[in-house]
Design a protein around this motif. Structure first.
Motif, PDB file in Angstrom:
ATOM      1  N   GLU A 186      -1.093   3.755 -13.605  1.00 26.06           N
ATOM      2  CA  GLU A 186      -1.513   4.730 -12.604  1.00 26.06           C
ATOM      3  C   GLU A 186      -0.604   4.752 -11.375  1.00 26.06           C
ATOM      4  O   GLU A 186      -0.412   5.801 -10.760  1.00 26.06           O
ATOM      5  CB  GLU A 186      -2.953   4.436 -12.155  1.00 26.06           C
ATOM      6  N   GLU A 187      -0.067   3.593 -10.992  1.00 24.43           N
ATOM      7  CA  GLU A 187       0.713   3.511  -9.756  1.00 24.43           C
ATOM      8  C   GLU A 187       2.199   3.281  -9.984  1.00 24.43           C
ATOM      9  O   GLU A 187       3.022   3.658  -9.155  1.00 24.43           O
ATOM     10  CB  GLU A 187       0.149   2.397  -8.859  1.00 24.43           C
ATOM     11  N   SER A 243       2.907   1.261  -3.713  1.00 29.57           N
ATOM     12  CA  SER A 243       2.333   2.569  -4.060  1.00 29.57           C
ATOM     13  C   SER A 243       1.583   3.163  -2.869  1.00 29.57           C
ATOM     14  O   SER A 243       1.125   2.441  -1.972  1.00 29.57           O
ATOM     15  CB  SER A 243       1.368   2.424  -5.240  1.00 29.57           C
ATOM     16  N   GLN A 255      -1.326   4.481  -3.161  1.00 25.26           N
ATOM     17  CA  GLN A 255      -2.714   4.027  -3.317  1.00 25.26           C
ATOM     18  C   GLN A 255      -2.946   2.699  -2.607  1.00 25.26           C
ATOM     19  O   GLN A 255      -4.005   2.470  -2.015  1.00 25.26           O
ATOM     20  CB  GLN A 255      -3.075   3.893  -4.801  1.00 25.26           C
ATOM     21  N   SER A 256      -1.947   1.822  -2.659  1.00 28.76           N
ATOM     22  CA  SER A 256      -2.103   0.508  -2.028  1.00 28.76           C
ATOM     23  C   SER A 256      -2.168   0.622  -0.512  1.00 28.76           C
ATOM     24  O   SER A 256      -2.886  -0.140   0.154  1.00 28.76           O
ATOM     25  CB  SER A 256      -0.969  -0.436  -2.442  1.00 28.76           C
ATOM     26  N   ASP A 298      -3.415   3.214   1.111  1.00 24.90           N
ATOM     27  CA  ASP A 298      -4.769   3.702   1.394  1.00 24.90           C
ATOM     28  C   ASP A 298      -5.764   2.551   1.334  1.00 24.90           C
ATOM     29  O   ASP A 298      -6.642   2.429   2.198  1.00 24.90           O
ATOM     30  CB  ASP A 298      -5.161   4.782   0.378  1.00 24.90           C
ATOM     31  N   TYR A 299      -5.616   1.708   0.319  1.00 27.61           N
ATOM     32  CA  TYR A 299      -6.515   0.562   0.151  1.00 27.61           C
ATOM     33  C   TYR A 299      -6.414  -0.377   1.355  1.00 27.61           C
ATOM     34  O   TYR A 299      -7.428  -0.836   1.898  1.00 27.61           O
ATOM     35  CB  TYR A 299      -6.165  -0.181  -1.134  1.00 27.61           C
TER      36      TYR A 299
END
Length: 578
Positions: A122-123, A128, A130-131, A133-134
């Motif tokens: 996915e990443e 990434s 996403q990371s 954002d996390y």
């Protein structure tokens, strides 16, 4: 089957001969062993002592690495202020061992800590979105990357705007611009004067922790307990086992054999690794299973296993991993078969200087393995690609002497991202660019690769008469390890040897026979994949062998045997009749 090219180390000059003779006296060893040492740049007693007995004290001062002072200060400040720290690593063996090392050690001194591994599918590779954002959503203010990050310029800049700092620990080649991190630790930075350039990502993380220990007067013995993770990273990432890596690998193997951590011990047991472990065991026994752990659900599970302290839990997880590793082998085998079929049935591909293959349904997790398998048959730079999120994503592998990373870099305008080393790299590109990339990459390879680089090579250290081989000879030879890139297991050539019994074919592919030479003892020789030589051997033709030495244990009895690399039959011209 491509006939292999036997290459020999240069003949000794007079000065080298004198150095070798000197070592025979000072070390009380045979001339062939002394010559092996001289070939490795070992010229006197003191150098020999350091080579045979590496010491932790031989490690470099971590503060010689560019930005190390900044990294230690930012990490220390974060711990003192109770900040939330996120340990971020790649999903391969180097990345997951790095995270287990760093998280496992810092957790002793700072509770406000977590780790993050990007999803392989996915990443993708590297830092990434996403990371980020996390990290922002969960209040992390410092991210420490391991085995990645040196090319994540845009992501690190975006994180900075969100109030998140980065400490980067990487060993890949940087791009033209460095990320705006608080500290970017990478010995391959052009402005970094660190004496050793070939550390793994885990090795760079280890150096940061070593500096942290020095700053806070922490006994480094507590850190050395993690060297079993470092040696697995060194073995699995195929970096040179020279200099500092040799010291780390030497003590890492000691740790692995004496007191491995619970998770690695479970992997060793499920892999049937019961004897003394070496680099080869790490490469083929432990490394693939750590990778498999990351493919069961998510690579985070690999770190969880490496941090596990419960024997029963680790054993259960190891069983699951082993099943998945078996599944991975099936994927690997089927995809390799398909890839070889594609090459054999395409006239252009068959004659090209490179291999670039794409299938949208190939499993992304094993494409690197398939690239290596293709090189075993077609000895040339190879890229295997599959579809991932509407893009073509792939892994590249190379042949000795050819820099595949540089070749890929010359295609940068066709790519979305890429990264890696001289012999292995990863890349992503739009599907529409596939054909242009195949053509460009082959043109670049064709213009740069030398004819000899397209022929598999067996590097032979020296000719050796079988009479020199003895238990003492092997015992000293074994102590020249750990063996790996930069200090490979010595390979010898023995000429005009004779059969001492009839050869036996094993499983239709392999061959085993007893061999002797003049007045030597009889040795058993085993050649995997060399059964094709059976007809010439039984016809009594003279032959030469190249091989490495190994110890075989059968019913508690140890014997030396020759592990054959290749056989060369001496074809005698037929007698002309009148």
């Amino acid at each position: 089957m491509i006939e292999k090219r036997w290459t020999h180390k240069p003949s000794f000059a007079e000065e080298q001969q004198q150095l070798a003779f000197g070592l025979t006296q000072s070390l009380n060893i045979s001339l062939p062993l002394a010559m092996l040492l001289v070939q490795r740049g070992i010229y006197d007693f003191e150098q020999s002592r350091q080579f045979f007995r590496p010491e932790i004290g031989h490690l470099h001062d971590p503060y010689l690495m560019k930005d190390m002072d900044k990294a230690v200060k930012r990490l220390s400040d974060a711990i003192l202020a109770g900040e939330k720290i996120l340990v971020y690593g790649d999903y391969d063996v180097d990345g997951t061992t790095s995270v287990a090392l760093f998280y496992g050690f810092i957790k002793k001194y700072h509770a406000n800590l977590d780790y993050y591994i990007p999803d392989r599918y996915e990443e993708g590779y590297g830092v990434s979105w996403q990371s980020l954002d996390y990290a922002e959503q969960n209040g992390f203010t410092l991210i420490v990357t391991l085995d990645c990050g040196i090319k994540s310029v845009d992501k690190v800049a975006a994180a900075k705007e969100r109030g998140i700092d980065f400490i980067i620990c990487d060993h890949h080649r940087p791009g033209n611009e460095l990320p705006p991190a608080v500290a970017a630790l990478d010995p391959k930075r052009e402005d970094c004067a660190y004496p050793y350039k070939e550390l793994t990502g885990c090795g760079v993380g280890f150096k940061l922790l070593q500096a942290f220990c020095q700053e806070h007067n922490i006994d480094e013995l507590a850190l050395f307990e993690y060297l079993d993770l470092v040696v697995v990273s060194i073995a699995s990432d195929i970096v040179p086992i020279t200099g500092e890596n040799r010291v780390l690998a030497y003590y890492g193997l000691k740790q692995l054999n004496a007191s491995p951590r619970t998770g690695i011990k479970a992997l060793m047991q499920i892999a049937g690794l019961n004897g003394v472990l070496d680099i080869t065991n790490c490469v083929f026994g432990i490394g693939p299973r750590i990778n498999a752990a990351g493919r069961i659900k998510h690579a985070r599970e690999a770190v969880k296993l490496l941090l596990c302290e419960d024997d029963e839990e680790a054993a259960d997880f190891a069983l699951e991993i082993n099943k998945h590793n078996t599944d991975r082998r099936t994927f690997d085998s089927n995809m390799t078969e398909q890839a070889l079929f594609m090459i054999e049935n395409d006239a252009w591909l068959s004659s090209a200087k490179s291999t670039v293959l794409f299938r949208e349904d190939w499993h992304k997790g094993v494409i690197g393995i398939v690239a290596s398998r293709c090189i075993e048959k077609y000895h040339r730079p190879t890229i295997i690609l599959t579809q991932s999120h509407g893009k073509a994503a792939g892994s590249a592998r190379s042949v000795p002497g050819f820099d595949v990373y540089e070749a890929i870099e010359e295609c940068a305008d066709l790519l979305e991202q890429y990264g890696g080393h001289t012999f292995a790299a990863g890349l992503t590109l739009p599907l529409d660019n596939l054909e242009a990339f195949k053509t460009r990459f082959n043109e670049i390879v064709s213009s740069k690769i030398l004819p000899d680089q397209l022929i598999p090579v067996i590097d032979i250290d020296m000719p050796l008469d079988l009479e020199h081989i003895s238990p003492k000879f092997y015992n000293i030879l074994r102590q020249m390890g750990p063996f790996g890139p930069g200090n490979m297991t010595p390979v010898f050539e023995s000429r005009n040897v004779m059969l001492a019994g009839k050869p036996v074919i094993m499983k239709e592919k392999h061959i085993k026979f007893d061999v002797k030479q003049q007045n030597s003892s009889i040795f058993t020789a085993v050649g995997f994949g060399l059964a094709r030589f059976f007809p010439d051997l039984v016809n009594g033709k003279p032959f030469s062998i190249c091989y490495s030495l190994e110890e075989n244990t059968f019913r508690d009895k140890k014997t030396l045997q020759l592990s054959l690399k290749d056989i060369r039959i001496h074809h005698v011209p037929e007698q002309q009749t009148a």
